[in-house]
Each structure stands twice: as structure tokens, then as C-alpha cells.
Design a protein around this motif. Structure first.
Motif, PDB file in Angstrom:
ATOM      1  N   ASN A  34      55.555  49.061  37.774  1.00 22.37           N
ATOM      2  CA  ASN A  34      55.765  50.444  38.184  1.00 22.37           C
ATOM      3  C   ASN A  34      54.463  51.097  38.638  1.00 22.37           C
ATOM      4  N   GLN A  35      53.467  50.275  38.903  1.00 23.77           N
ATOM      5  CA  GLN A  35      52.206  50.750  39.462  1.00 23.77           C
ATOM      6  C   GLN A  35      51.758  49.773  40.540  1.00 23.77           C
ATOM      7  N   PHE A  36      50.814  50.179  41.362  1.00 18.47           N
ATOM      8  CA  PHE A  36      50.310  49.305  42.413  1.00 18.47           C
ATOM      9  C   PHE A  36      49.621  48.095  41.799  1.00 18.47           C
ATOM     10  N   MET A  37      49.901  46.920  42.342  1.00 18.16           N
ATOM     11  CA  MET A  37      49.264  45.678  41.903  1.00 18.16           C
ATOM     12  C   MET A  37      48.647  45.014  43.127  1.00 18.16           C
ATOM     13  N   SER A  38      47.374  44.694  43.037  1.00 15.12           N
ATOM     14  CA  SER A  38      46.754  43.970  44.146  1.00 15.12           C
ATOM     15  C   SER A  38      47.014  42.482  43.967  1.00 15.12           C
ATOM     16  N   THR A  39      47.139  41.803  45.086  1.00 15.82           N
ATOM     17  CA  THR A  39      47.401  40.367  45.077  1.00 15.82           C
ATOM     18  C   THR A  39      46.394  39.680  45.988  1.00 15.82           C
ATOM     19  N   PRO A  40      46.161  38.396  45.767  1.00 15.34           N
ATOM     20  CA  PRO A  40      45.265  37.665  46.655  1.00 15.34           C
ATOM     21  C   PRO A  40      45.843  37.616  48.069  1.00 15.34           C
ATOM     22  N   PRO A  41      44.977  37.466  49.066  1.00 17.27           N
ATOM     23  CA  PRO A  41      45.492  37.371  50.435  1.00 17.27           C
ATOM     24  C   PRO A  41      46.348  36.121  50.615  1.00 17.27           C
ATOM     25  N   GLY A  42      47.276  36.196  51.531  1.00 24.30           N
ATOM     26  CA  GLY A  42      48.156  35.066  51.818  1.00 24.30           C
ATOM     27  C   GLY A  42      49.607  35.488  51.711  1.00 24.30           C
TER      28      GLY A  42
END
Length: 157
Positions: A34-42
Motif C-alpha cells: 500500500n506504499q510505493f516500492m522501488s524495483t530493480p530495472p528490467g
């Protein structure tokens, strides 16, 4: 097979292990929070941000998972729903929930909740340590190896 992560409470060290495993095994993975999550590129790893609220992330995961998918969660009721939908659930401490052990885990959870609601201090879970991290990584590797060897439906452990 798709890996779903109940990401709000998932420790960073566990997410890092999952990111590497998904990329190494070319497995799709989605973080749900329920919050922004950053993910690795790809293109293999993405995130879904859901509205805040009781079980919103859990309900999203259950509505999207397919039989044979893997869900990473410490939420025992969510794990039970996942298993009821013929998918897999693994907690961040490396315990693979199964049809054989999930009812016992639910009973213990309910018992502890009853104690807490009556005012008894039960304490929380121990801090996630290196032993837990290693147990999780080992169980995830075993699971992904079985999945690769057996196609999309690995045999029950």
C-alpha cells in the motif's frame, strides 16, 4: 510460475534475495504493497501499489495468483488462502507453508491473538537475523530448483 510478495512487511534483505533469484531464474515477480516500492530495472520485476486498508494487498494477491504460483508472506491467513488456491506460500524465515502445516499455524496464531486480546503480553517475533535470511534463501533455492525441474507445478515437499 509467478512470485507474489506481500511487500508491506517484507524485510529489505528478503526482497534483495528475491530480486536476485527472480533475475537468476528468469521468474516474474510482483511486489504488492500500500506504499510505493522501488524495483530493480528490467521487465521481470514490478510492483502494484494498492489503497491502504485491511487486507487490500492480501486480497489483490489472492485475486491475481494462479495455481503453482509462490507467495512470500508472514501473514498466516493469507498463506492459508494461497494454499487453498493451489499455490505455494513461503514466509521470510524460510518456512514453506503446506496443506499439512497451515491449519496448525492458524490455530497457534488464533490462540496467541486470544491471549493478546485478553491483555497478556506475548511479545512479537524475534528480529530477523542471518540464520533466518539463510534459511529463506535455501528454501527459495530448493523451491525454484524443483519448479525448474518439474515445470510449473513442483511436487509437494
Amino acid at each position: 510460475m509467478h512470485i507474489w510478495v506481500d511487500a508491506d512487511a517484507c524485510p529489505k534483505m528478503i526482497k534483495d534475495i528475491l530480486f536476485r533469484a527472480a533475475q537468476r531464474t528468469n521468474t516474474r515477480m510482483t511486489l504488492v504493497a500500500n506504499q510505493f516500492m522501488s524495483t530493480p530495472p528490467g521487465s521481470l520485476i514490478d510492483a502494484i501499489q494498492v489503497a491502504s486498508g485491511f487486507d487490500v494487498a492480501d486480497n489483490t494477491i489472492v485475486s491475481k495468483l494462479q495455481p503453482g504460483d509462490l507467495v512470500i508472506t508472514a501473514d498466516i491467513p493469507l498463506a492459508a488462502e494461497v494454499i487453498d488456491n493451489n499455490a505455494w506460500a513461503l514466509n521470510p524465515r524460510g518456512e514453506l507453508y503446506t496443506k499439512e502445516n497451515i491449519r496448525q499455524r492458524l490455530s497457534m496464531r488464533d490462540f496467541m491473538e486470544t491471549l493478546r486480546s485478553s491483555g497478556i503480553q506475548t511479545g512479537g517475533p524475534a528480529t530477523l537475523g542471518n540464520t533466518d535470511r539463510q534459511a529463506f534463501a535455501n528454501q527459495l533455492d530448493r523451491f525454484l530448483a524443483r519448479t525448474t525441474a518439474a515445470g510449473s507445478n513442483p511436487p509437494r515437499p
